[in-house]
Design an enzyme around this catalytic site. Structure first.
Site, PDB file in Angstrom:
ATOM      1  N   CYS A  74       0.912  -1.164  -0.095  1.00  0.00           N
ATOM      2  CA  CYS A  74      -0.123   0.038   0.046  1.00  0.00           C
ATOM      3  C   CYS A  74       0.819   1.297   0.054  1.00  0.00           C
ATOM      4  O   CYS A  74       2.039   1.228   0.540  1.00  0.00           O
ATOM      5  CB  CYS A  74      -0.705   0.044   1.089  1.00  0.00           C
ATOM      6  SG  CYS A  74      -1.918  -1.482   1.319  1.00  0.00           S
ATOM      7  N   ARG A 103       2.634   0.789  -6.168  1.00  0.00           N
ATOM      8  CA  ARG A 103       2.706  -0.052  -5.298  1.00  0.00           C
ATOM      9  C   ARG A 103       1.431  -0.959  -4.825  1.00  0.00           C
ATOM     10  O   ARG A 103       1.424  -1.875  -4.333  1.00  0.00           O
ATOM     11  CB  ARG A 103       3.157   0.704  -4.055  1.00  0.00           C
ATOM     12  CG  ARG A 103       4.385   1.380  -4.321  1.00  0.00           C
ATOM     13  CD  ARG A 103       5.183   1.963  -2.965  1.00  0.00           C
ATOM     14  NE  ARG A 103       6.286   1.678  -2.790  1.00  0.00           N
ATOM     15  CZ  ARG A 103       6.974   0.955  -1.942  1.00  0.00           C
ATOM     16  NH1 ARG A 103       6.318   0.268  -1.171  1.00  0.00           N
ATOM     17  NH2 ARG A 103       8.128   0.560  -1.997  1.00  0.00           N
ATOM     18  N   TRP A 144      -3.732  -2.056  -1.443  1.00  0.00           N
ATOM     19  CA  TRP A 144      -3.518  -3.264  -2.090  1.00  0.00           C
ATOM     20  C   TRP A 144      -4.228  -4.235  -0.917  1.00  0.00           C
ATOM     21  O   TRP A 144      -3.711  -4.592  -0.043  1.00  0.00           O
ATOM     22  CB  TRP A 144      -2.162  -3.648  -2.324  1.00  0.00           C
ATOM     23  CG  TRP A 144      -2.035  -4.863  -3.095  1.00  0.00           C
ATOM     24  CD1 TRP A 144      -2.187  -5.053  -4.393  1.00  0.00           C
ATOM     25  CD2 TRP A 144      -2.049  -6.188  -2.487  1.00  0.00           C
ATOM     26  NE1 TRP A 144      -1.778  -6.376  -4.735  1.00  0.00           N
ATOM     27  CE2 TRP A 144      -1.656  -7.169  -3.798  1.00  0.00           C
ATOM     28  CE3 TRP A 144      -1.611  -6.814  -1.345  1.00  0.00           C
ATOM     29  CZ2 TRP A 144      -1.322  -8.379  -3.583  1.00  0.00           C
ATOM     30  CZ3 TRP A 144      -1.325  -8.297  -1.048  1.00  0.00           C
ATOM     31  CH2 TRP A 144      -1.181  -8.930  -2.307  1.00  0.00           C
ATOM     32  N   ASN A 191       0.053   0.661   6.461  1.00  0.00           N
ATOM     33  CA  ASN A 191       0.429  -0.342   5.530  1.00  0.00           C
ATOM     34  C   ASN A 191       1.142  -1.536   6.248  1.00  0.00           C
ATOM     35  O   ASN A 191       1.749  -1.199   7.204  1.00  0.00           O
ATOM     36  CB  ASN A 191       1.715   0.464   4.780  1.00  0.00           C
ATOM     37  CG  ASN A 191       2.377  -0.685   3.533  1.00  0.00           C
ATOM     38  OD1 ASN A 191       1.874  -1.807   3.366  1.00  0.00           O
ATOM     39  ND2 ASN A 191       3.255   0.072   3.129  1.00  0.00           N
ATOM     40  N   GLY A 192       0.756  -2.728   6.191  1.00  0.00           N
ATOM     41  CA  GLY A 192       0.943  -3.755   6.768  1.00  0.00           C
ATOM     42  C   GLY A 192      -0.299  -4.770   7.153  1.00  0.00           C
ATOM     43  O   GLY A 192      -1.172  -4.512   6.913  1.00  0.00           O
ATOM     44  N   GLU A 229      12.182 -17.233 -15.276  1.00  0.00           N
ATOM     45  CA  GLU A 229      11.711 -15.724 -15.542  1.00  0.00           C
ATOM     46  C   GLU A 229      10.898 -15.353 -16.454  1.00  0.00           C
ATOM     47  O   GLU A 229      10.065 -14.573 -16.353  1.00  0.00           O
ATOM     48  CB  GLU A 229      13.182 -15.096 -15.332  1.00  0.00           C
ATOM     49  CG  GLU A 229      13.037 -13.688 -15.206  1.00  0.00           C
ATOM     50  CD  GLU A 229      12.361 -13.011 -14.391  1.00  0.00           C
ATOM     51  OE1 GLU A 229      11.734 -13.514 -13.251  1.00  0.00           O
ATOM     52  OE2 GLU A 229      11.928 -11.745 -14.430  1.00  0.00           O
ATOM     53  N   LYS A 248       7.283 -13.528 -16.436  1.00  0.00           N
ATOM     54  CA  LYS A 248       6.817 -12.222 -16.796  1.00  0.00           C
ATOM     55  C   LYS A 248       5.706 -12.506 -17.572  1.00  0.00           C
ATOM     56  O   LYS A 248       5.001 -11.481 -17.435  1.00  0.00           O
ATOM     57  CB  LYS A 248       7.885 -12.073 -17.881  1.00  0.00           C
ATOM     58  CG  LYS A 248       9.415 -11.216 -17.316  1.00  0.00           C
ATOM     59  CD  LYS A 248       9.234  -9.934 -16.526  1.00  0.00           C
ATOM     60  CE  LYS A 248       8.634 -10.051 -15.155  1.00  0.00           C
ATOM     61  NZ  LYS A 248       9.962 -10.177 -14.101  1.00  0.00           N
ATOM     62  N   GLU A 296       2.541 -12.886 -15.546  1.00  0.00           N
ATOM     63  CA  GLU A 296       2.109 -11.689 -14.384  1.00  0.00           C
ATOM     64  C   GLU A 296       1.542 -10.644 -15.124  1.00  0.00           C
ATOM     65  O   GLU A 296       0.736  -9.879 -14.647  1.00  0.00           O
ATOM     66  CB  GLU A 296       3.272 -11.399 -13.539  1.00  0.00           C
ATOM     67  CG  GLU A 296       4.269 -10.566 -14.108  1.00  0.00           C
ATOM     68  CD  GLU A 296       5.310 -10.451 -13.182  1.00  0.00           C
ATOM     69  OE1 GLU A 296       5.320  -9.980 -11.882  1.00  0.00           O
ATOM     70  OE2 GLU A 296       6.636 -10.498 -13.471  1.00  0.00           O
ATOM     71  N   HIS A 304       9.500 -36.166 -18.747  1.00  0.00           N
ATOM     72  CA  HIS A 304       9.139 -36.922 -17.393  1.00  0.00           C
ATOM     73  C   HIS A 304       7.678 -36.263 -16.931  1.00  0.00           C
ATOM     74  O   HIS A 304       7.303 -36.283 -15.876  1.00  0.00           O
ATOM     75  CB  HIS A 304      10.130 -36.360 -16.315  1.00  0.00           C
ATOM     76  CG  HIS A 304      11.293 -36.951 -16.594  1.00  0.00           C
ATOM     77  ND1 HIS A 304      11.628 -38.267 -16.478  1.00  0.00           N
ATOM     78  CD2 HIS A 304      12.598 -36.521 -16.871  1.00  0.00           C
ATOM     79  CE1 HIS A 304      12.971 -38.496 -16.991  1.00  0.00           C
ATOM     80  NE2 HIS A 304      13.579 -37.263 -17.341  1.00  0.00           N
ATOM     81  N   LYS A 324       3.892  -3.748  -6.204  1.00  0.00           N
ATOM     82  CA  LYS A 324       5.594  -3.565  -6.572  1.00  0.00           C
ATOM     83  C   LYS A 324       6.349  -4.209  -5.330  1.00  0.00           C
ATOM     84  O   LYS A 324       7.510  -4.998  -5.561  1.00  0.00           O
ATOM     85  CB  LYS A 324       5.704  -2.216  -6.845  1.00  0.00           C
ATOM     86  CG  LYS A 324       7.491  -2.227  -7.296  1.00  0.00           C
ATOM     87  CD  LYS A 324       7.543  -2.756  -8.511  1.00  0.00           C
ATOM     88  CE  LYS A 324       9.184  -2.721  -8.761  1.00  0.00           C
ATOM     89  NZ  LYS A 324       9.618  -3.789  -9.853  1.00  0.00           N
TER      90      LYS A 324
HETATM   91  C1  F6R Z   1       7.991  -9.977 -10.471  1.00  0.00           C
HETATM   92  C2  F6R Z   1       8.311  -9.301  -9.542  1.00  0.00           C
HETATM   93  C3  F6R Z   1       8.365 -10.141  -8.222  1.00  0.00           C
HETATM   94  C4  F6R Z   1       9.570  -9.478  -7.270  1.00  0.00           C
HETATM   95  C5  F6R Z   1       9.293 -10.028  -5.741  1.00  0.00           C
HETATM   96  C6  F6R Z   1      10.610  -9.827  -4.828  1.00  0.00           C
HETATM   97  O1  F6R Z   1       8.205  -9.298 -11.760  1.00  0.00           O
HETATM   98  O2  F6R Z   1       8.678  -8.230  -9.583  1.00  0.00           O
HETATM   99  O3  F6R Z   1       8.271 -11.600  -8.285  1.00  0.00           O
HETATM  100  O4  F6R Z   1      10.682  -9.905  -7.892  1.00  0.00           O
HETATM  101  O5  F6R Z   1       7.977  -9.689  -5.316  1.00  0.00           O
HETATM  102  O6  F6R Z   1      10.510  -8.457  -4.644  1.00  0.00           O
HETATM  103  P1  F6R Z   1      11.716  -7.759  -4.120  1.00  0.00           P
HETATM  104  O7  F6R Z   1      12.804  -7.890  -5.442  1.00  0.00           O
HETATM  105  O8  F6R Z   1      11.811  -6.181  -4.063  1.00  0.00           O
HETATM  106  O9  F6R Z   1      12.212  -8.325  -3.011  1.00  0.00           O
END
Ligand code: F6R
Length: 611
Positions: free
Chosen positions: A2, A27, A74, A100-101, A482, A486, A489, A505, A606
């Site tokens: 948040c 965020r 969020w 936030n939390g 990865e 991408k 998401e 397998h 984020k």
């Molecule tokens: C995916 C993404 C998330 C972050 C994860 C960890 O694109 O951004 O999977 O990598 O939430 O976040 P950080 O690196 O900020 O600890």
């Protein structure tokens, strides 16, 4: 997660709060709200949706005063709607609070308050906290500040909060435990925010609150204490270095695209000053810890999501050099199962934001066990950067797009540098050639980015796909993971990454003529992955090859062929920095073609500051 903004000063608070919330919108963004003092009462506007929806509310123009708080949410407790949006109030509207939390013991506090006759409107843990503050205020007859302090002594959980009180309208009270909160210091004005980007339009002078700290803030003064002590805490004010254009989109359509294209420069910034002309690596943040690092009996790398994929690459790099096992653990698991961690362990935590709750908890667990903790973190001054004993800043610049792109690349760059530093300390010669290759990466990425139009054309074929497989061997396996993350998401297409040989397998059962398979092919294991691709091809799968090797055989069995020129001789350990770029572009273009909001994908935020 948040976003939080607070203001007290001599300007119209709602203007400052709205602009701050917009900067934080990446965020968390399912609802938003704002409170300010108007004609002696706390006046609040909130709604489901984005800041642009909040701005359209007719009541917004009535927020005129100089002190206020705002929030973009969020959802954790309760669905995203107007009632559950922050700020929250007590029943008498004497207090307004943004949070936030997660308040973990909110059930027991709520039950107690219900028995005392308090009625609740929302499903949130945050309303429980503000009602509790109000209840204690009436009962204990303490000041606003002392009441918030008393309430927080009873709270279990994580919070960054800012509170307003009707009876003390010239003051804000803010406190932090586990969720980020910082104060911006201006002349006769103070700002509060969960992320520095909210304040850059107004001030660069920042003070970070630490866990357990509580501040009472007026326009021209502030005082900080610990919630359990009386002594005043004096803190350093830090000057923020990054600039506004680093957090703006410029001519790019999306932050994600901007950040993909920033990668050549981001790599340059990350290695600048860290490799000398003789290819000797210098990383100031770990210098004093070299002996402990080299003598570590076991090494763990812990992270979440994309950072966990970078950690996988890190384990390959370190194992190649140290010839001893390096364990990669999801931070959410590591924090609860770390039996073999001890004072001889090195625990490396990787995090773009430096605020991810699970990664932070993993660091704290490792510290409890006297392990050496090393942070690879992007956000300067973030909690993980502060909590780890030593570390290496990424210098990737701010990453705003929710889907991590340049941060992943730079995490891998740092891991290459770090593993080479260790190699050099151990007198392993081969490391120097790695570094010549690393220096070429910015130019090679610039070349790969020119394939964006071609990848856009290929993407058009896959807008209606419902599944994708990504295959890679060795260093390309984490790249496959990865690439799949991408795509899922931001485009909401189901995608999985697999080690190419694992296909037989199980996953091969999924292959039919509707299944696109992205194969990442480099010179290491070339023949083997070619066989794996043949196995897919003979079952009708559509092959998209991403390759550093220009091969007729591969070209002929591929339905789509993306060749990365000039990369064939690049050291195996460096290739993830190249092969991951077309995967970012593929995910981006498919998502945009599908009409998805790539910078703010549904259900994601984020930085995940809750467990
Ligand atoms: C995916 C993404 C998330 C972050 C994860 C960890 O694109 O951004 O999977 O990598 O939430 O976040 P950080 O690196 O900020 O600890």
């Amino acid at each position: 997660m948040c976003g939080i903004v607070g203001y007290i000063g001599n300007k119209k608070s709602s203007d400052i709060i709205m602009s701050g919330l917009k900067r934080l919108e990446y965020r968390g963004y399912d609802s938003a709200g704002i409170s300010s003092f108007e004609d002696g009462i706390i006046f609040t506007s909130k709604c489901k949706g984005k800041i642009s929806d909040l701005e359209k509310l007719p009541s917004i123009k009535n927020h005129k005063n100089y002190i206020g708080i705002g929030h973009t949410r969020w959802a954790t407790h309760g669905e995203p709607n107007e009632t559950n949006a922050h700020p929250h109030h007590d029943s008498n509207n004497n207090f307004s609070l943004i949070h936030n939390g997660i308040i973990e013991n909110h059930y027991s506090i709520k039950e107690y308050l219900i028995n005392q006759g308090v009625n609740f409107k929302s499903d949130t843990d945050t309303e429980v906290l503000v009602q509790f503050i109000s209840y204690l205020y009436d009962k204990k007859k303490l000041s606003f500040y002392e009441t918030v302090k008393l309430a927080l002594q009873e709270v279990v959980g994580t919070y960054g909060i800012v509170v307003m009180c009707k009876n003390e309208p010239n003051k804000l009270v803010a406190a932090k435990n586990g969720s980020p909160l910082l104060m911006g210091i201006g002349k006769d004005e103070k700002f509060l925010a969960s992320d520095v980007s909210a304040l850059l339009d107004y001030t660069r002078n920042i003070l970070y609150l630490e866990d357990g700290e509580i501040a009472q803030i007026e326009a021209d003064s502030y005082k900080i204490n610990h919630i359990n002590h009386e002594n005043e805490i004096i803190k350093d004010i830090k000057e923020i270095e990054f600039t506004l254009d680093q957090i703006e989109k410029g001519h790019y359509k999306h932050f994600m695209l901007k950040e993909i294209f920033e990668q050549p420069n981001a790599v340059k910034d990350a290695i600048r000053g860290r490799i000398n002309n003789s290819n000797v690596v210098k990383l100031g943040g770990v210098l004093d810890y070299t002996d402990r690092i080299l003598n570590a009996e076991n090494i763990f790398i812990t992270a979440c999501g994309t950072s966990w994929h970078a950690a996988q690459i890190g384990s390959y790099l370190l194992e190649d050099i140290l010839k001893k096992p390096v364990k990669v653990e999801y931070a959410s698991e590591f924090r609860y199962r770390n039996k073999s961690v001890n004072e001889k362990s090195l625990v490396i935590a990787i995090s773009q934001s430096g605020e991810t709750a699970d990664t932070l908890a993993a660091v704290k667990k490792a510290k409890d066990k006297n392990a050496l903790t090393l942070g690879i973190v992007n956000v300067v001054g973030s909690t993980i950067a502060r909590e780890t004993e030593c570390g290496i800043y990424m210098h990737a610049g701010p990453e705003i797009g929710v889907a991590s792109t340049k941060a992943f690349t730079i995490q891998v760059v740092i891991l290459v540098l770090f593993s080479n530093l260790i190699a050099q300390k151990l007198n392993i010669k081969k490391s120097k050639s790695y570094l010549d290759n690393l220096k070429k990466v910015p130019q090679l990425i610039s070349e790969i980015l020119k394939l964006s139009d071609k990848i856009f054309e290929i993407s058009k074929e896959f807008v209606n796909a419902t599944n994708f497989l990504y295959l890679g061997r060795g260093y390309q396996f984490p790249v496959a993971l990865e690439g799949a993350l991408k795509l899922k998401e931001i485009s909401y297409i189901h995608a999985e990454g697999y080690p190419a040989a694992e296909m037989k397998h199980g996953p091969i059962a999924l292959i039919d003529d509707k299944m696109p398979v992205v194969a990442i092919v480099t010179k290491n294991g070339f023949d083997k992955i070619l066989s794996n691709i043949q196995e897919v091809k003979s079952r009708g799968g559509k092959i998209i090859s991403i390759t550093t090797i220009d091969s007729d055989t591969l070209r002929n069995i591929s339905d789509y062929y993306i060749y990365l020129d000039n990369c064939s001789d690049i050291h195996n350990a460096i290739t993830p920095l190249l092969t991951s770029i077309p995967l970012q572009l593929l995910a981006y273009h498919i998502a945009v073609l599908k009409g998805c909001n790539v910078d703010q994908p549904r259900n994601l935020a984020k930085s995940v500051t809750v467990e």
